[in-house]
Write a protein that holds these residues in place. Structure first.
Motif, PDB file in Angstrom:
ATOM      1  N   ARG A   1       0.847  -1.191   0.000  1.00 46.79           N
ATOM      2  CA  ARG A   1       0.000   0.000   0.000  1.00 46.79           C
ATOM      3  C   ARG A   1       0.880   1.238   0.000  1.00 46.79           C
ATOM      4  N   LEU A   2       0.736   2.044  -1.037  1.00 45.63           N
ATOM      5  CA  LEU A   2       1.490   3.288  -1.093  1.00 45.63           C
ATOM      6  C   LEU A   2       0.831   4.338  -0.205  1.00 45.63           C
ATOM      7  N   CYS A   3      -0.485   4.502  -0.377  1.00 47.35           N
ATOM      8  CA  CYS A   3      -1.221   5.501   0.403  1.00 47.35           C
ATOM      9  C   CYS A   3      -2.714   5.220   0.286  1.00 47.35           C
ATOM     10  N   VAL A   4      -3.489   5.894   1.110  1.00 52.15           N
ATOM     11  CA  VAL A   4      -4.947   5.861   1.025  1.00 52.15           C
ATOM     12  C   VAL A   4      -5.430   7.302   0.936  1.00 52.15           C
ATOM     13  N   ILE A   5      -6.211   7.582  -0.108  1.00 53.79           N
ATOM     14  CA  ILE A   5      -6.672   8.947  -0.335  1.00 53.79           C
ATOM     15  C   ILE A   5      -8.196   8.990  -0.417  1.00 53.79           C
ATOM     16  N   LYS A   6      -8.731  10.190  -0.305  1.00 54.69           N
ATOM     17  CA  LYS A   6     -10.164  10.387  -0.489  1.00 54.69           C
ATOM     18  C   LYS A   6     -10.393  11.122  -1.810  1.00 54.69           C
ATOM     19  N   PRO A   7     -11.427  10.707  -2.556  1.00 52.14           N
ATOM     20  CA  PRO A   7     -11.680  11.330  -3.867  1.00 52.14           C
ATOM     21  C   PRO A   7     -11.862  12.836  -3.813  1.00 52.14           C
ATOM     22  N   ASP A   8     -12.363  13.340  -2.688  1.00 56.16           N
ATOM     23  CA  ASP A   8     -12.599  14.784  -2.577  1.00 56.16           C
ATOM     24  C   ASP A   8     -11.303  15.574  -2.398  1.00 56.16           C
TER      25      ASP A   8
ATOM     26  N   SER B   1      -7.221  14.631  -7.242  1.00 55.55           N
ATOM     27  CA  SER B   1      -7.797  14.451  -8.575  1.00 55.55           C
ATOM     28  C   SER B   1      -7.425  13.084  -9.138  1.00 55.55           C
ATOM     29  N   MET B   2      -8.075  12.728 -10.228  1.00 58.87           N
ATOM     30  CA  MET B   2      -7.740  11.473 -10.902  1.00 58.87           C
ATOM     31  C   MET B   2      -6.312  11.499 -11.424  1.00 58.87           C
ATOM     32  N   SER B   3      -5.875  12.662 -11.861  1.00 62.29           N
ATOM     33  CA  SER B   3      -4.491  12.802 -12.334  1.00 62.29           C
ATOM     34  C   SER B   3      -3.502  12.543 -11.207  1.00 62.29           C
ATOM     35  N   ASP B   4      -3.828  13.029 -10.019  1.00 64.32           N
ATOM     36  CA  ASP B   4      -2.975  12.777  -8.851  1.00 64.32           C
ATOM     37  C   ASP B   4      -2.880  11.283  -8.575  1.00 64.32           C
ATOM     38  N   ALA B   5      -4.023  10.612  -8.611  1.00 64.41           N
ATOM     39  CA  ALA B   5      -4.055   9.185  -8.306  1.00 64.41           C
ATOM     40  C   ALA B   5      -3.222   8.389  -9.300  1.00 64.41           C
ATOM     41  N   VAL B   6      -3.351   8.729 -10.582  1.00 64.80           N
ATOM     42  CA  VAL B   6      -2.556   8.048 -11.614  1.00 64.80           C
ATOM     43  C   VAL B   6      -1.072   8.310 -11.406  1.00 64.80           C
ATOM     44  N   ALA B   7      -0.737   9.543 -11.073  1.00 58.01           N
ATOM     45  CA  ALA B   7       0.672   9.892 -10.840  1.00 58.01           C
ATOM     46  C   ALA B   7       1.234   9.137  -9.632  1.00 58.01           C
ATOM     47  N   PHE B   8       0.415   8.975  -8.584  1.00 54.02           N
ATOM     48  CA  PHE B   8       0.873   8.232  -7.407  1.00 54.02           C
ATOM     49  C   PHE B   8       1.146   6.776  -7.747  1.00 54.02           C
ATOM     50  N   MET B   9       0.209   6.138  -8.449  1.00 55.36           N
ATOM     51  CA  MET B   9       0.331   4.697  -8.663  1.00 55.36           C
ATOM     52  C   MET B   9       1.379   4.347  -9.710  1.00 55.36           C
ATOM     53  N   THR B  10       1.737   5.310 -10.559  1.00 56.42           N
ATOM     54  CA  THR B  10       2.781   5.048 -11.561  1.00 56.42           C
ATOM     55  C   THR B  10       4.158   5.500 -11.097  1.00 56.42           C
TER      56      THR B  10
END
Length: 259
Positions: A227-234, A237-246
């Motif tokens: 697990r890298l992190c746990v975030i809330k959608p609010d 952004s989706m761009s942030d999430a993609v950047a984190f997982m890649t």
């Protein structure tokens, strides 16, 4: 609030490949937890370890605070954890009711059921019809029609109804909208929200970021077997999430590895 399903320090190796590397996980009551990650990040291995399809080499899994050791998906199902696989895991030639009760058929009461193992087909058909109606997907003409005659969205609906009917504690959904059209995907997302409204927590694994951000309460970002992190959608952004997982961007330190 205590997690309903929790994992601590999960490790799973396949030869020289470490699929899970000291991985932690928490699912809380009544929530939809999105699980995202790049291909090969270990999402599937994590879910299989939680549902009994894989046995971790190290670590512990807890259900409602009690340590559990699932040796097969059947053990997980008996404990109240149902999984809707991407392949749906249904027999196309069998009827809807037969698929819903596959592996947990109901026998007729009395001697005819105990001695002759006669199945209660009418009882199973009635329950299947009720479950499909409860979820608002009884647009199917005949409960006895073969699954292979249904559309992709209807098949997914049957799989979700089966999980909702028997998943008393947790439902895991692996890419439930994959290969579905826009209209059918919308219906499946509505089904997921409907199941949540009944108080059953859901783990949603998906590559479809708009779907994940639309229905998830929290998002577990998986990277390199943990697990890298746990975030809330609010909050992101989706761009942030993609950047984190890649790995293109690091999450803020306060979110790293947190539940």
């Amino acid at each position: 609030m205590e997690p309903i399903l929790e994992a601590r320090g999960l490790v799973k190796r396949f030869g020289r490949v470490t699929a899970l590397d000291n991985c932690d996980f928490e699912l809380y009551p009544g929530e939809i937890l999105g699980v995202i990650g790049d291909n090969g990040a270990g999402k599937s291995t994590l879910i299989k370890s939680l549902s009994g399809a894989e046995i971790p080499d190290e670590g512990e899994v807890f259900l409602e605070g009690e340590a559990v050791n699932f040796s097969s998906p059947i053990d997980a199902r008996k404990a109240g954890i149902e999984t809707v696989y991407q392949t749906l895991a249904m027999s196309p030639a069998l009827a809807i009711a037969d698929n819903m009760f596959m592996g947990r058929e109901i026998r007729k009461k009395g001697l005819i059921g105990q001695l002759f193992r006669k199945l209660d087909h009418s009882g199973m058909q009635k329950i299947a019809h009720e479950k499909l109606t409860d979820l608002g997907i009884m647009t199917i003409q005949n409960i006895n029609q073969a699954v292979e005659t249904l559309s992709g969205g209807q098949r997914q609906g049957v799989a979700v109804a089966r999980a909702a009917a028997f998943g008393s504690k947790v439902i895991i959904m692996d890419e439930p909208t994959a290969a579905l059209g826009v209209k059918e995907s919308r219906r499946v997302l509505d089904l997921i929200l409907d199941v949540k409204s009944r108080g059953i927590p859901i783990i949603l694994i998906s590559h479809n970021m708009p779907h994940v951000f639309e229905v998830s309460d929290r998002i577990h970002v998986h990277r390199l077997g943990r697990r890298l992190c746990v975030i809330k959608p609010d909050d992101f952004s989706m761009s942030d999430a993609v950047a984190f997982m890649t790995g293109a961007k690091k999450p803020p330190s306060e979110f790293v590895g947190t539940a």
